[in-house]
Write an enzyme that holds these catalytic residues in place. Structure first.
Site, PDB file in Angstrom:
ATOM      1  N   ALA A   1      16.303   1.583   0.689  1.00 33.86           N
ATOM      2  CA  ALA A   1      17.193   1.655   1.846  1.00 33.86           C
ATOM      3  C   ALA A   1      16.439   1.266   3.112  1.00 33.86           C
ATOM      4  O   ALA A   1      15.228   1.439   3.213  1.00 33.86           O
ATOM      5  CB  ALA A   1      17.741   3.072   1.979  1.00 33.86           C
TER       6      ALA A   1
ATOM      7  N   ASN B   1       8.276   2.909  11.938  1.00 33.25           N
ATOM      8  CA  ASN B   1       9.597   2.817  12.550  1.00 33.25           C
ATOM      9  C   ASN B   1      10.049   4.188  13.020  1.00 33.25           C
ATOM     10  O   ASN B   1       9.678   5.215  12.460  1.00 33.25           O
ATOM     11  CB  ASN B   1      10.615   2.226  11.569  1.00 33.25           C
ATOM     12  CG  ASN B   1      11.284   3.273  10.708  1.00 33.25           C
ATOM     13  OD1 ASN B   1      12.253   3.917  11.140  1.00 33.25           O
ATOM     14  ND2 ASN B   1      10.774   3.459   9.495  1.00 33.25           N
TER      15      ASN B   1
ATOM     16  N   PHE C   1      18.348   6.397  12.110  1.00 35.87           N
ATOM     17  CA  PHE C   1      19.635   6.195  11.415  1.00 35.87           C
ATOM     18  C   PHE C   1      20.592   5.310  12.230  1.00 35.87           C
ATOM     19  O   PHE C   1      21.787   5.604  12.357  1.00 35.87           O
ATOM     20  CB  PHE C   1      20.316   7.538  11.118  1.00 35.87           C
ATOM     21  CG  PHE C   1      19.789   8.258   9.914  1.00 35.87           C
ATOM     22  CD1 PHE C   1      18.878   7.671   9.049  1.00 35.87           C
ATOM     23  CD2 PHE C   1      20.203   9.551   9.637  1.00 35.87           C
ATOM     24  CE1 PHE C   1      18.399   8.351   7.930  1.00 35.87           C
ATOM     25  CE2 PHE C   1      19.728  10.244   8.518  1.00 35.87           C
ATOM     26  CZ  PHE C   1      18.827   9.640   7.671  1.00 35.87           C
TER      27      PHE C   1
ATOM     28  N   SER D   1      13.951  11.640   6.299  1.00 33.55           N
ATOM     29  CA  SER D   1      13.549  10.751   7.385  1.00 33.55           C
ATOM     30  C   SER D   1      12.913  11.574   8.496  1.00 33.55           C
ATOM     31  O   SER D   1      13.445  12.615   8.894  1.00 33.55           O
ATOM     32  CB  SER D   1      14.762  10.001   7.944  1.00 33.55           C
ATOM     33  OG  SER D   1      14.408   9.324   9.142  1.00 33.55           O
TER      34      SER D   1
ATOM     35  N   ASN E   1      12.714  10.649  11.567  1.00 37.58           N
ATOM     36  CA  ASN E   1      13.133  10.091  12.854  1.00 37.58           C
ATOM     37  C   ASN E   1      14.404  10.690  13.426  1.00 37.58           C
ATOM     38  O   ASN E   1      14.878  10.259  14.470  1.00 37.58           O
ATOM     39  CB  ASN E   1      13.298   8.571  12.720  1.00 37.58           C
ATOM     40  CG  ASN E   1      11.995   7.904  12.334  1.00 37.58           C
ATOM     41  OD1 ASN E   1      10.947   8.247  12.871  1.00 37.58           O
ATOM     42  ND2 ASN E   1      12.049   6.977  11.395  1.00 37.58           N
ATOM     43  N   THR E   2      14.991  11.663  12.738  1.00 40.26           N
ATOM     44  CA  THR E   2      16.109  12.434  13.274  1.00 40.26           C
ATOM     45  C   THR E   2      15.638  13.873  13.401  1.00 40.26           C
ATOM     46  O   THR E   2      15.241  14.490  12.419  1.00 40.26           O
ATOM     47  CB  THR E   2      17.340  12.344  12.349  1.00 40.26           C
ATOM     48  OG1 THR E   2      17.769  10.985  12.288  1.00 40.26           O
ATOM     49  CG2 THR E   2      18.475  13.208  12.875  1.00 40.26           C
TER      50      THR E   2
ATOM     51  N   LYS F   1      16.121  12.017  -1.962  1.00 41.32           N
ATOM     52  CA  LYS F   1      14.900  11.372  -1.468  1.00 41.32           C
ATOM     53  C   LYS F   1      14.075  12.381  -0.685  1.00 41.32           C
ATOM     54  O   LYS F   1      14.575  13.026   0.239  1.00 41.32           O
ATOM     55  CB  LYS F   1      15.252  10.172  -0.575  1.00 41.32           C
ATOM     56  CG  LYS F   1      14.053   9.297  -0.217  1.00 41.32           C
ATOM     57  CD  LYS F   1      14.512   7.990   0.401  1.00 41.32           C
ATOM     58  CE  LYS F   1      13.367   7.005   0.566  1.00 41.32           C
ATOM     59  NZ  LYS F   1      13.844   5.693   1.074  1.00 41.32           N
TER      60      LYS F   1
ATOM     61  N   ASN G   1       9.847   9.053   1.002  1.00 43.61           N
ATOM     62  CA  ASN G   1      10.161   8.420   2.278  1.00 43.61           C
ATOM     63  C   ASN G   1       8.861   8.120   3.026  1.00 43.61           C
ATOM     64  O   ASN G   1       7.772   8.226   2.459  1.00 43.61           O
ATOM     65  CB  ASN G   1      11.079   9.345   3.098  1.00 43.61           C
ATOM     66  CG  ASN G   1      12.055   8.569   3.990  1.00 43.61           C
ATOM     67  OD1 ASN G   1      11.681   7.580   4.607  1.00 43.61           O
ATOM     68  ND2 ASN G   1      13.285   9.035   4.043  1.00 43.61           N
ATOM     69  N   THR G   2       8.978   7.776   4.300  1.00 49.22           N
ATOM     70  CA  THR G   2       7.810   7.455   5.116  1.00 49.22           C
ATOM     71  C   THR G   2       7.024   8.712   5.465  1.00 49.22           C
ATOM     72  O   THR G   2       7.508   9.834   5.340  1.00 49.22           O
ATOM     73  CB  THR G   2       8.236   6.752   6.415  1.00 49.22           C
ATOM     74  OG1 THR G   2       9.165   7.597   7.119  1.00 49.22           O
ATOM     75  CG2 THR G   2       8.900   5.421   6.106  1.00 49.22           C
TER      76      THR G   2
ATOM     77  N   TYR H   1      10.182  -2.309   0.183  1.00 50.72           N
ATOM     78  CA  TYR H   1      10.808  -2.815   1.410  1.00 50.72           C
ATOM     79  C   TYR H   1       9.736  -3.391   2.326  1.00 50.72           C
ATOM     80  O   TYR H   1       9.673  -4.591   2.547  1.00 50.72           O
ATOM     81  CB  TYR H   1      11.618  -1.704   2.090  1.00 50.72           C
ATOM     82  CG  TYR H   1      12.116  -2.009   3.492  1.00 50.72           C
ATOM     83  CD1 TYR H   1      12.134  -3.306   4.014  1.00 50.72           C
ATOM     84  CD2 TYR H   1      12.585  -0.992   4.317  1.00 50.72           C
ATOM     85  CE1 TYR H   1      12.581  -3.565   5.301  1.00 50.72           C
ATOM     86  CE2 TYR H   1      13.047  -1.246   5.602  1.00 50.72           C
ATOM     87  CZ  TYR H   1      13.034  -2.526   6.094  1.00 50.72           C
ATOM     88  OH  TYR H   1      13.477  -2.776   7.360  1.00 50.72           O
TER      89      TYR H   1
END
Length: 352
Positions: free
Chosen positions: A61, A110, A114, A172, A174-175, A210, A239-240, A310
């Protein structure tokens, strides 16, 4: 990678990363990128949680967030695709710049947050996709939602009839506070809602979870317990990461999630731990730092039934999917494996 693709990548790298990302999707849709079609063999063809895959190499994704290039990506050599993340309402994400190439590290950072067009247009495109390889959707939550856990079920209810699998993304970085949903009680409640929604769809589709690479051993044990109890169909690891260990690039201090080569060992170690904790009862998808057939094979031998990539395409191009699939086939043959499943977990002890 042929000369045309190498030239195209060099040109894209003259633009800022997010602009280059958008241009790569436009080039793909315009037919400027050679597409090899399905890559398969008797060794590569497999089932993953009931999905029939031509090969175990998937697109993670984040590349096609809004499902705008599905027909082309389905012919790019992958065995399966994951698009999104999709949230109920459109979301701009965090302010730009929010994506950095770490060229010296073959990595990226990054902090998109989202950003996507929302579930309505994404679902419309998913409904119109051609027949072919399995396509799944990464489920997300709106940043300002009053009930983030409910957002995952909302997206699944809307898009579910038009996808082949769904991924619950609570990992994630980032949220704000999203990763708090990985806690035992919150995760159990969230997954119960998602599974209830899945069970009400016209057809049953697999649901994956994930997870982050930055979890403690105790947290991994809790997630394994919840995953086995919840009735999900598999785990995606990982994930990252928020770690910045060993980076050389000038932008290494940017906030956000780190992906690419530096994540390989960390994510593979988590993968092997989850394989041990779940006792092989749940299929695992390995993601994080896969850029070669040897690394895909390493993930499989650590416990993955399939892998995703990715960030590696930023440096290796879209042809990397087909190259890795063909290389993996050769590695399986070299070691006497007649199928991917025979190799799964055979090298896990190296990572524990």
């Amino acid at each position: 990678m042929n000369m045309i693709e190498r030239t195209g990548l060099a040109l894209l790298h003259r633009f800022d990363p997010e602009t280059a990302h958008g241009l790569s999707l436009r080039a793909l849709r315009a037919g400027l990128v050679p597409l090899p079609g399905p890559i398969t063999s008797p060794r590569l063809a497999m089932q993953l949680a009931g999905l029939d895959l031509a090969n175990p190499i998937g697109l993670a994704a984040g590349y096609d967030k809004n499902a705008v290039a599905l027909p082309q990506l389905m012919r790019s050599g992958f065995g399966f695709l994951e698009v999104g993340a999709a949230t109920p309402r459109p979301q701009e994400g965090n302010p730009r710049p929010r994506l950095w190439r770490l060229t010296e590290d073959n990595a990226a950072i990054n902090r998109f947050g989202f950003n996507n067009e929302g579930m309505e247009p994404i679902t419309t495109r998913l409904a119109a996709k051609p027949a072919g390889i399995p396509v799944g959707l990464n489920l997300g939550a709106n940043k300002d939602s009053a009930d983030r856990a409910a957002d995952f079920a909302t997206v699944l209810r809307h898009a579910g009839p038009h996808i082949d699998f769904a991924t619950v993304n609570v990992s994630s970085p980032n949220t704000e506070k999203l990763r708090d949903l990985q806690g035992k009680e919150a995760l159990s409640a969230l997954l119960a809602g998602v599974i209830d929604t899945r069970n009400g769809l016209p057809r049953r589709i697999p649901v994956f979870l994930k997870i982050a690479p930055d979890l403690s051993a105790a947290e991994l044990e809790e997630i394994a317990e919840v995953a086995l109890d919840a009735g999900i169909d598999g785990l995606i690891a990982t994930n990252t990461t928020l770690s910045r260990d060993g980076l050389k690039s000038a932008d290494r201090g940017q906030q956000g999630g780190l992906s690419g080569q530096p994540l390989f060992e960390k994510s593979t170690r988590v993968l092997a731990q989850m394989f041990r904790l779940t006792q092989g009862k749940l299929p695992l998808i390995g993601v994080g730092g896969v850029s070669t057939a040897e690394q895909a094979y390493e993930k499989i031998r650590a416990g993955a039934s399939a892998v995703q990539l990715y960030t590696a395409m930023v440096y290796g191009g879209l042809s990397l999917a087909a190259e890795i699939a063909r290389g993996l086939d050769a590695l399986l043959a070299r070691d006497g494996f007649g199928s991917v499943s025979q190799a799964v977990g055979t090298g896990r002890d190296k990572w524990l």
